[in-house]
Design a protein around this motif. Structure first.
Motif, short mmCIF file in Angstrom:
data_model
loop_
_atom_site.label_atom_id
_atom_site.label_comp_id
_atom_site.label_asym_id
_atom_site.label_seq_id
_atom_site.Cartn_x
_atom_site.Cartn_y
_atom_site.Cartn_z
N VAL A 117 0.83 -1.21 0.00
CA VAL A 117 0.00 0.00 0.00
C VAL A 117 0.87 1.26 0.00
N GLU A 118 2.05 1.18 0.59
CA GLU A 118 2.92 2.36 0.67
C GLU A 118 3.28 2.90 -0.71
N THR A 119 3.35 2.03 -1.71
CA THR A 119 3.70 2.48 -3.07
C THR A 119 2.49 2.49 -4.01
N LEU A 120 1.29 2.32 -3.46
CA LEU A 120 0.09 2.23 -4.30
C LEU A 120 -0.06 3.40 -5.28
N PRO A 121 0.02 4.66 -4.82
CA PRO A 121 -0.19 5.76 -5.78
C PRO A 121 0.85 5.80 -6.89
N LEU A 122 2.09 5.44 -6.59
CA LEU A 122 3.13 5.44 -7.61
C LEU A 122 2.89 4.35 -8.64
N ARG A 123 2.57 3.15 -8.15
CA ARG A 123 2.36 2.01 -9.04
C ARG A 123 1.14 2.22 -9.93
N VAL A 124 0.03 2.60 -9.31
CA VAL A 124 -1.22 2.70 -10.06
C VAL A 124 -1.14 3.80 -11.11
N GLN A 125 -0.52 4.91 -10.77
CA GLN A 125 -0.39 5.97 -11.77
C GLN A 125 0.41 5.50 -12.98
N ARG A 126 1.52 4.79 -12.74
CA ARG A 126 2.32 4.27 -13.85
C ARG A 126 1.51 3.25 -14.66
N GLN A 127 0.76 2.39 -13.97
CA GLN A 127 -0.03 1.38 -14.67
C GLN A 127 -1.11 2.02 -15.55
N VAL A 128 -1.75 3.06 -15.04
CA VAL A 128 -2.80 3.72 -15.82
C VAL A 128 -2.19 4.46 -17.00
N ASP A 129 -1.03 5.10 -16.81
CA ASP A 129 -0.37 5.77 -17.93
C ASP A 129 -0.03 4.76 -19.03
N ASN A 130 0.48 3.60 -18.65
CA ASN A 130 0.77 2.56 -19.64
C ASN A 130 -0.51 2.09 -20.33
N THR A 131 -1.56 1.91 -19.53
CA THR A 131 -2.83 1.41 -20.07
C THR A 131 -3.40 2.35 -21.12
N ARG A 132 -3.34 3.64 -20.85
CA ARG A 132 -3.87 4.61 -21.80
C ARG A 132 -3.17 4.48 -23.16
N GLU A 133 -1.86 4.32 -23.14
CA GLU A 133 -1.10 4.19 -24.39
C GLU A 133 -1.39 2.85 -25.07
N ILE A 134 -1.48 1.79 -24.29
CA ILE A 134 -1.69 0.46 -24.87
C ILE A 134 -3.11 0.30 -25.42
N GLY A 184 -16.88 -12.58 -24.47
CA GLY A 184 -17.07 -13.33 -25.69
C GLY A 184 -16.03 -14.42 -25.84
N GLU A 185 -16.16 -15.21 -26.90
CA GLU A 185 -15.21 -16.30 -27.16
C GLU A 185 -13.79 -15.78 -27.36
N GLY A 186 -13.68 -14.57 -27.92
CA GLY A 186 -12.35 -14.03 -28.19
C GLY A 186 -11.93 -12.92 -27.25
N THR A 187 -12.59 -12.82 -26.10
CA THR A 187 -12.24 -11.77 -25.14
C THR A 187 -10.93 -12.11 -24.43
N ILE A 188 -10.02 -11.16 -24.40
CA ILE A 188 -8.74 -11.28 -23.68
C ILE A 188 -8.71 -10.22 -22.59
N ARG A 189 -8.35 -10.61 -21.38
CA ARG A 189 -8.20 -9.64 -20.30
C ARG A 189 -6.73 -9.34 -20.07
N LEU A 190 -6.40 -8.07 -20.00
CA LEU A 190 -5.05 -7.65 -19.71
C LEU A 190 -5.01 -6.89 -18.38
N SER A 191 -3.98 -7.13 -17.61
CA SER A 191 -3.67 -6.34 -16.42
C SER A 191 -2.30 -5.73 -16.67
N ILE A 192 -2.27 -4.41 -16.85
CA ILE A 192 -1.05 -3.75 -17.27
C ILE A 192 -0.17 -3.40 -16.07
N GLY A 193 1.11 -3.72 -16.21
CA GLY A 193 2.06 -3.48 -15.14
C GLY A 193 2.83 -2.19 -15.30
N ILE A 194 4.01 -2.14 -14.71
CA ILE A 194 4.79 -0.91 -14.69
C ILE A 194 5.99 -0.95 -15.64
#
Length: 447
Positions: free
Chosen positions: A287-304, A400-410
């Motif tokens: 939890v101590e690094t939650l804001p740093l990690r999540v912000q980086r993950q969301v920035d990556n997600t937006r681009e991807i 759907g049959e072709g649905t892929i779930r991604l969890s984007i990291g840092i």
């Protein structure tokens, strides 16, 4: 300075933990003790009777776990929290604390597959009925609430469809029926959105995911706003004398702490899904690094997500941060600063066969049944996390049959895009000119 005046990042590091008075240890100590010594006989009796707060047994209270609970409650803006051994345990003790035999839960159909099964199978065996709402309009929920309904349940960001719940609308519907709105905010995290600020009464997290952040530990947390009025007609058990605690009543003795105390002193005591001190320590560290990690993950997600939307092998991308998503305006309302999370799905051309080839071609992404890790993860929900659902339930969950779930990291976004790009190319190797798969409807592909 009062706790509420500190910034989010400060509370993520400091809430619930002060230097140990006995040793001066700055890091949160791990209290690996099953039981705790009482001061004397009167002290022991008072703690067991809930007349005095204090440690008795780590199934109910542990100092390391208590620090984690206080930290997450602070970040969510809640009165307090109860931690559990897993996210599923957090859901279960919440449901059984609010509903019993003959009662009803009204829930979104857009839920994690394990949650749907818990509601539709396990709780149904206990005599608790769940009505799943296939839609996102709060009026659809209001239409199926009856006198037996004890709560409304939804995910802030649906897993894996990415739909955004109208929390304010659902809160109005629930409160009009004198029942609480319970929101699973695992995918949102308290950094991106806090459901209590929008009217939710109880917030649940699978702490295994973003709160931990490293994919190393299981845990769950239930946060109570402390503001819901437990109507005596709707929730008589909160007012009836409790024989195992010498006739006290939850509301009469604990007021706004009634739900939290009952969750801890009854559900944790009797069901026993306690989180270990070591697991609580690891999650608190995360939890101590939650804001740093999540912000980086969301920035990556937006681009991807934007890159995926432009690929010919992709039929649709389900991330509400994209203007093309039907819930984009809702995402801007509830997630005004950072985006609607880093877990999303997309539909690949060629259905299940292409999805399998895509998953098997990934190198940097890990094929893992988890989300919220600092490492990027991918999975095919229809055959794994939601594989126990019927075709109708899959449809209602937006899978759907072709649905892929991604969890984007840092990781570096360009590296992740390169991995996705080669996997997309490989996924279409046996596709025809129209993008359909040769042999895509074989018996093997249907398994």
């Amino acid at each position: 300075m009062a706790d509420g005046q500190f910034g989010f990042a400060t509370r993520a590091v400091h809430a619930g933990n002060i230097p140990d008075k006995a040793t001066g240890a700055r890091a949160l100590p791990i209290y690996e003790s099953a039981a705790f010594v009482f001061e004397n006989s009167d002290d022991a009796a008072a703690r067991f009777a809930l007349r005095k707060y204090g440690e008795i047994y780590s199934r109910i209270v542990n100092p390391t776990v208590a620090a984690l609970e206080e930290r997450v409650a602070s970040l969510e803006g809640g009165l307090g929290a109860v931690a559990t051994a897993s996210g599923m345990a957090a859901e279960f003790i919440t449901f059984v604390a609010l509903a019993g035999q003959g009662d009803r839960i009204v829930a979104s159909s857009q839920l994690y597959g394990g949650t749907i099964t818990q509601l539709d199978v396990t709780l149904r065996r206990l005599g608790i009925e769940t009505v799943f709402v296939d839609g996102d309009d709060p009026a659809d929920y209001a239409a199926v609430i009856d006198d037996r309904t004890k709560l409304v349940y939804a995910e802030a960001v649906a897993n894996p469809s990415g739909e955004i719940a109208d929390i304010e609308g659902l809160a109005e519907v629930a409160h009009a029926a004198r029942i609480p709105l319970v929101v699973d905010s695992t995918m949102a995290t308290p950094y991106l959105m806090r459901p209590i600020e929008h009217g939710a009464d109880i917030v649940i997290h699978s702490a295994t995911k973003f709160l931990s952040g490293a994919g190393t530990v299981l845990g769950g947390v239930v946060v109570d706003s402390g503001t819901f009025h437990w109507d005596e007609d709707k929730f008589p058990l909160f007012y009836e004398p409790v024989p195992s605690y010498n006739g006290l009543t939850w509301v009469g003795n604990f007021a706004q702490y009634a739900f939290l105390t009952r969750l801890r002193a009854e559900q944790l005591r009797d069901v026993g899904p306690a989180i270990s001190a070591h697991s609580a320590f690891l999650i608190a560290q995360g939890v101590e690094t939650l804001p740093l990690r999540v912000q980086r993950q969301v920035d990556n997600t937006r681009e991807i997500a934007a890159w995926l939307e432009a690929q010919p092998q992709v039929e649709a991308v389900h991330w509400a941060g994209l203007a093309s998503h039907p819930h984009h305006d809702r995402a801007l309302k509830y997630f005004p600063n950072a985006g609607s999370g880093s877990v999303f799905s997309f539909d690949i051309r060629g259905g299940r066969a292409a999805g399998r080839r895509f998953i098997d071609s990934l190198n940097l992404f890990s094929h893992v049944a988890n989300i919220g890790d600092v490492k990027s993860l991918a999975i095919h929900p229809a055959s794994t996390t939601h594989g126990q659902l019927s075709d109708e339930q899959l449809r209602e969950a937006g899978i759907g049959e072709g649905t892929i779930r991604l969890s984007i990291g840092i990781e570096t976004a360009a590296d992740l895009i390169a991995d996705l790009g080669q996997a997309l190319e490989n996924s279409q190797e046996s596709a025809g000119a129209d993008g359909t798969q040769s042999g895509a409807h074989s018996e093997e592909d249907r398994s």
